[in-house]
Design an enzyme around this catalytic site. Structure first.
Site, PDB file in Angstrom:
ATOM      1  N   THR A  29       0.320   4.705   0.723  1.00 52.28           N
ATOM      2  CA  THR A  29       0.247   5.639   1.838  1.00 52.28           C
ATOM      3  C   THR A  29       0.539   4.922   3.153  1.00 52.28           C
ATOM      4  O   THR A  29      -0.097   3.930   3.496  1.00 52.28           O
ATOM      5  CB  THR A  29      -1.150   6.292   1.906  1.00 52.28           C
ATOM      6  OG1 THR A  29      -1.433   6.892   0.651  1.00 52.28           O
ATOM      7  CG2 THR A  29      -1.213   7.330   2.996  1.00 52.28           C
ATOM      8  N   ASP A  60       0.862  -1.169   0.000  1.00 51.84           N
ATOM      9  CA  ASP A  60       0.000   0.000   0.000  1.00 51.84           C
ATOM     10  C   ASP A  60       0.906   1.228   0.000  1.00 51.84           C
ATOM     11  O   ASP A  60       1.899   1.272   0.720  1.00 51.84           O
ATOM     12  CB  ASP A  60      -0.895  -0.003   1.243  1.00 51.84           C
ATOM     13  CG  ASP A  60      -1.750   1.238   1.327  1.00 51.84           C
ATOM     14  OD1 ASP A  60      -2.493   1.514   0.378  1.00 51.84           O
ATOM     15  OD2 ASP A  60      -1.656   1.948   2.347  1.00 51.84           O
TER      16      ASP A  60
END
Length: 852
Positions: A357, A355
């Site tokens: 962020t 992921d």
């Protein structure tokens, strides 16, 4: 008077299906506790419902509930209990068999032949102590980083441990919070709850005042408060979140293979033991004669020797110790291992889904610049209001540094941000900020294509790694309903007001960490909810050889087979919803990949739970950390290579250790069968086999299991182990039988019969010791200082045992003379040569490999 229970019932689910016996017994104890809790509630003093829903409980009310045992404490731990550790290390099948053998020897034989009992006790003690030390370290770490619950007591916000929550506490809920207990919603501002971890239903559920929320569910949008309705063992997810989350097993190849080996050996022991006992009684004149003469005692001791030799009693111990030591080592580096075999799991991973962020970037947003398109009055005040909102996400909160003048008016309706919707909305009926305002992804908010300028600007900004968010507006219409419903909120008629560009700081260790994975042959995939071009820009910044704009997940196929085929080509994906992240993980697994998933947000929780290894950031949401196998407590992505290295060390060293143990089991089984069929006396005393087990397996295996080893993971643990252990064990058995056959066929008639038997047993012991030490030397290659010292120490120990008269007498070793000695030396040399040729052949085939 306590408010009555709501009529809303939790979804039906069979929580007892496929549960282990220990879990079911624990749940029966919980049933008794539920009855006691129900009685305790009836004795509580009446409370003012209005005061309770506004200010929460008073200290006196909290004490009253603790006294009545109406707290949220549940008797589940993040690791095994002390009793479970003792039971797992002491009360095993093999220890039961060996313990029975120990009792037999002490009753009918020489106490010196009970030496293997000390090895059994030492193995069990080491296992208990090591696992208990690992338990203490990991439990302290888990408590230190356990999630907190926010409650209001006496009108003040209080953060406390989940176990300290009591009946009727007022929970304050914000995005990312996981509910610690069943509760009834008191106030809701666009509150949406994800119950997928409990029910499997992926769609968030809107919650209004009076609705029931279940423990273990997660707030994905909005905020509000809820009064605790059921605590502890009474809550819907008490067993589900504590048992399934903590003890759902990682798919461990080592553990599965060893369990299979133990099962095979256990079944083989039954007929072999019967064959050996009958053979030994026959070797002493038959059952009737042996019982009459008392020679049955010697036969029993010989049978015990064969049984002890067949059991790989230290293999499970050293595997557990290896996992435990790895977990403690990683804990010192701020990596919490929530299940020990997860260390092995990451070393087997061949695809890592990242992921963006919070994993590749630091997760902190800052406003780079803003571009105004239509100067609608009040837009800057509106941004200030969004930045100061108590439930603002990371993007909205970054507005607070640039916009501080919030409006005095209160909104008439709110729609909180959701990663599935990708926008938030608020309605003001009057004042300078009157109108309906929407803040979200430009391609979603302005999907009609009527406003190309902001879309073009957002497209260009995304290519530079910036996150673009558009603020749009439409006038407030009096006749409209004052509620903003998520399912039917319309984006029609919105006009862009401003485009806001945010930047994220890429973690300084991200590029180096990803380079390490690529060098190790691990495939990397970045999946994010951001604009694909933004994700692609970050991918290039962290070292991806990537020139495209990323794949827009809104175009992902729903068919899993088609999706799996697409994922073999695409490595950077944007606009991925939480449900799509889960689908991506499942599609990769469908293609035979072992998948690790990293994340920190609630939107990552589903994918983390379904991945083979879920890795959460320490700063992530409580729900994300709860379903993960590993938690990077300090959020340092650079720890992952050390986790991989620990996993590789465990896998490679346990494989070497397994080769030693299973080689012994192989030759012990072969000898037992042959001796039982031929009805010869067993060629070893138990005390002599204790030397063999200690000098060639037990002591060196303990050190080999803990030494560094960076060999890359290769699937096929059981196949490779048996490809070495069975042929090498056969070679050792052939050498033993050759020497022993010579000793029986050509006995030394110049010495007494008991001395001749002693010489034959000593010749067999010397043969197995020397050939087994050669096996140890081949498996320890390539030699470094520590490995060379280990093998040299074992050789020296053998020399000392043979040279010291007391040791020779204690272990009943009579040095063979004449032809038997010459045959022993010749057969031993041939056995070592055969092992060397076997090792070289298997190395070329890739069945064994040296340490990198």
């Amino acid at each position: 008077m306590n408010p009555s229970a709501p009529k809303v019932r939790p979804p039906k689910r069979d929580l007892t299906r496929n549960k282990p016996k220990g879990t079911l017994l624990a749940e029966r104890r919980d049933d008794h506790r539920r009855s006691a809790m129900a009685a305790a509630r009836g004795r509580l003093a009446p409370v003012d419902a209005a005061a309770l829903e506004h200010d929460g409980l008073t200290p006196a009310q909290v004490r009253e509930r603790h006294t009545a045992e109406l707290s949220n404490a549940v008797a589940h731990e993040s690791s095994r209990s002390i009793w479970a550790i003792v039971r797992a290390n002491v009360f095993t099948l093999f220890n039961t068999v060996l313990g029975s053998c120990l009792v037999l020897v002490l009753f009918v034989g020489d106490p010196r032949d009970a030496l293997f009992g000390f090895i059994v006790v030492a193995n069990a003690a080491i296992g208990v102590v090591q696992e208990y030390r690992a338990k203490r370290t990991l439990d302290k770490l888990a408590v230190l980083h356990a999630p907190k619950a926010k409650v209001r007591r006496s009108g003040a916000l209080t953060e406390l441990a989940v176990a300290e929550v009591v009946q009727d506490d007022l929970l304050l809920l914000h995005t990312g919070d996981q509910l610690p207990a069943d509760a009834i919603v008191v106030a809701s501002e666009g509150l949406e709850i994800d119950e997928s971890l409990l029910t499997g239903e992926s769609d968030p559920v809107e919650k209004s005042t009076g609705d029931l929320t279940l423990s273990g569910s997660v707030v994905v949008a909005g905020h509000g408060s809820a009064r605790v309705h059921r605590v502890g063992a009474e809550s819907y997810a008490a067993a589900l979140t504590a048992e399934a989350r903590r003890f759902s097993l990682v798919n461990s190849e080592i553990r599965n293979s060893i369990n299979r080996i133990i099962l095979y050996i256990a079944w083989a022991l039954i007929p072999i033991i019967i064959l050996v006992i009958n053979g030994q009684m026959s070797a002493h004149g038959g059952w009737k004669a042996a019982i009459a003469s008392g020679d049955w005692r010697i036969a029993v001791v010989s049978a015990v020797a064969s049984i002890v030799a067949m059991i790989p009693e230290g293999l499970v111990l050293l595997t557990s110790v290896s996992f435990g030591m790895a977990a403690v080592s990683l804990a010192r580096r701020q990596v919490l291992v929530q299940e020990l075999p997860a260390v092995e799991g990451l070393a087997r991973v061949d695809v890592v889904c990242l992921d963006k962020t919070g994993t590749l970037t630091e997760g902190r947003m800052e406003l780079a610049r803003s571009m105004a398109f239509d100067e609608v009055p009040g837009w800057q005040e509106l941004l200030a209001w969004m930045g100061a909102h108590p439930n603002a996400n990371a993007t909205a909160a970054a507005l607070a540094a640039s916009y501080q003048d919030s409006p005095h008016e209160l909104p008439t309706a709110e729609l909180s941000f959701s990663s599935a919707r990708k926008f938030s909305a608020v309605t003001f009926a009057q004042g300078s900020v009157a109108g309906e305002w929407v803040l979200g992804a430009p391609e979603v908010v302005l999907s009609g294509g009527e406003h190309p300028e902001p879309l073009a600007a957002a497209f260009e900004a995304a290519g530079r790694g910036l996150r673009a968010v558009v603020l749009a507006h439409r006038p407030f219409v009096e006749s409209e309903e004052p509620e903003v419903a998520a399912e039917d909120f319309s984006l029609a008629g919105l006009a862009p007001v401003a485009l806001l560009l945010f930047r994220e700081k890429v973690r300084p260790d991200a590029a180096e960490t990803l380079r390490y994975f690529r060098e190790q042959g691990v495939e990397l995939k970045i999946i994010s909810g951001d604009n694909p071009r933004t994700v692609a820009a970050v991918a290039r910044e962290v070292g991806f050889d990537f020139s495209g704009d990323g794949y827009d997940a809104r175009e992902l196929p729903e068919d899993e087979a088609v999706l799996a085929e697409l994922l073999e080509r695409e490595n950077v994906l944007g606009r991925v919803t939480p449900e799509q992240k889960k689908a991506i993980v499942l599609a990769l697994q469908r293609n035979g990949h072992v998948v690790a998933m990293t994340g920190d947000g609630v939107n990552d929780a589903l994918a983390l739970k379904h991945a083979d290894i879920g890795i959460a950031m320490g700063s992530g949401a409580a729900a994300t950390k709860a379903v993960s196998r590993l938690v990077l407590l300090d959020g340092q992505f650079s720890h992952l290579p050390s986790v991989v290295a620990e996993g590789r060390r465990v896998i490679a060293n346990v494989e070497r250790v397994a080769n030693l143990f299973l080689t012994k089991t192989t030759y012990a089984i072969i000898i037992s069968i042959v001796i039982g069929i031929l009805m010869w006396r067993y060629p070893f005393l138990p005390r002599q086999l204790s030397i063999v087990s200690s000098m060639t397996i037990g002591i060196p295996a303990f050190f080999l299991a803990l030494l560094p080893n960076a060999r890359r993971y290769q699937p096929g643990f059981l196949r490779r182990t048996l490809m070495f252990a069975i042929p090498s064990g056969t070679v050792v058995a052939a050498c033993i039988m050759a020497v022993y056959s010579y000793a029986i066929t050509f006995p030394n008639t110049r010495v007494a019969a008991d001395i001749a038997v002693g010489e034959a047993q000593t010749a067999a012991t010397m043969t197995v010791l020397l050939v087994a030490l050669w096996i140890l030397g081949t498996l320890a290659r390539p030699f470094d200082k520590w490995r060379g010292l280990l093998v040299a120490a074992m050789v020296l120990g053998l020399v000392l045992i043979m040279a010291i008269p007391f040791a020779r007498k204690f272990f009943a070793l009579d040095i063979p003379q004449g032809g038997l000695l010459a045959v022993t030396i010749a057969v031993t040399a041939m056995g070592c040569l055969a092992i060397e040729l076997l090792y070289r052949f298997l190395k070329k085939r890739g069945a064994v490999s040296e340490r990198e």
